[in-house]
Design a protein around this motif. Structure first.
Motif, PDB file in Angstrom:
ATOM      1  N   CYS A 158       0.816  -1.218   0.000  1.00  0.00           N
ATOM      2  CA  CYS A 158       0.000   0.000   0.000  1.00  0.00           C
ATOM      3  C   CYS A 158       0.851   1.269   0.000  1.00  0.00           C
ATOM      4  CB  CYS A 158      -0.923   0.022   1.223  1.00  0.00           C
ATOM      5  SG  CYS A 158      -2.135  -1.315   1.260  1.00  0.00           S
ATOM      6  N   LEU A 168      -5.740   3.664  -3.138  1.00  0.00           N
ATOM      7  CA  LEU A 168      -6.492   2.455  -2.864  1.00  0.00           C
ATOM      8  C   LEU A 168      -7.848   2.573  -3.554  1.00  0.00           C
ATOM      9  CD1 LEU A 168      -5.643   2.098   0.945  1.00  0.00           C
ATOM     10  CD2 LEU A 168      -4.526   0.959  -0.974  1.00  0.00           C
ATOM     11  N   ALA A 174      -3.259   5.192   0.772  1.00  0.00           N
ATOM     12  CA  ALA A 174      -2.220   4.972   1.782  1.00  0.00           C
ATOM     13  C   ALA A 174      -1.346   6.220   1.782  1.00  0.00           C
ATOM     14  CB  ALA A 174      -1.391   3.740   1.446  1.00  0.00           C
TER      15      ALA A 174
END
Length: 269
Positions: A158, A168, A174
């Motif tokens: 991430c 995301l 992230a």
């Protein structure tokens, strides 16, 4: 003999002895008992909880409920612990500015003393992760190489390989980890804010989390270098390979076309 006996039976003698014994007992108790400092600490903690309750009633209760039991606008805070409060409030994510897919980092509203009071109040509602001590996230004595290995295994999916962040689904993301306080990095692993999973000590030990914090501090420092050339955002071998494939192969195709054109022109002449 009668005179000595009368002196021993003097009515004030018993009172004097009793007062002397009480004075000695009280002095020894005051000198040896730790109850005084404990009560002082307890009073200070109670005061912090009470002040935190007042701050909570003004700034947090509208979303999380008057008893922190949660509402449709905010989750329950019972049992989240002081570390979660310190992370969310000290990074400005809370109080929430507006409802959205994710709470962004922004300028803090409270002082650190007020954050500590809010954390003390929420911690009093139920057991949860405590705010880490400095030696838990300090880079001293850490293994940066091991931290890099753990970060790539657990976090790079991430945050990418060097913590640059990434998108995301459904508007979530992230965040980048550059310039984040080491304490907040540690707390994030402890508590799992936003869409991030939590990594308690049973999953990542305190030493493991400390190593990860040290790794991020190293790769994101101003002294960090990219021995292979450009950092390319720190996206790792896939991004770097794609860059090489597109631009390298593109350059080779351009050279091949140029050579073919020159050869055809030479034959015509």
């Amino acid at each position: 003999m009668k005179t000595r006996s009368a002196r021993r039976r003097h009515p004030l003698a018993a009172v004097v002895v009793l007062l002397f014994a009480l004075a000695v007992t009280g002095g020894l108790y005051a000198a040896l008992s730790p109850a005084g400092p404990a009560r002082a600490d307890g009073s200070a903690q109670s005061l912090a909880v009470e002040e935190g309750r007042k701050l909570y009633a003004v700034g947090c209760a509208s979303c999380h409920g008057t008893g922190a039991q949660g509402t449709s606008d905010g989750p329950s805070l019972v049992g989240v612990g002081a570390a979660a409060v310190d992370f969310q409030v000290a990074t400005g994510r809370m109080p929430l500015q507006q409802q959205g897919a994710q709470a962004p980092r922004k300028k803090t509203v409270y002082t650190q003393a007020q954050v500590d009071q809010l954390a003390a109040y929420v911690a009093s509602l139920g057991a949860g992760p405590a705010v880490p001590a400095k030696d838990q996230y300090s880079p001293e004595g850490s293994d940066v190489a091991k931290g890099g290995e753990l970060f790539r295994l657990n976090c790079s999916q991430c945050h990418n390989f060097t913590g640059k962040g990434g998108a995301l689904s459904n508007g979530k993301y992230a965040p980048g980890l550059h310039g984040i306080d080491p304490k907040h990095l540690y707390e994030a692993m402890q508590t799992g804010p936003q869409n991030m999973p939590s990594f308690p000590d049973t999953v990542l030990s305190q030493k493991n989390k400390k190593d990860i914090v040290a790794y991020l501090g190293t790769v994101n420092s101003s002294k960090s270098e990219n021995p292979g050339g450009f950092g390319l955002g720190g996206f790792g071998p896939v991004g770097e390979g794609l860059f090489a494939w597109i631009f390298g192969l593109g350059a080779l195709i351009a050279v091949a076309i140029w050579v073919a054109a020159r050869t055809a022109k030479a034959k015509q002449s």
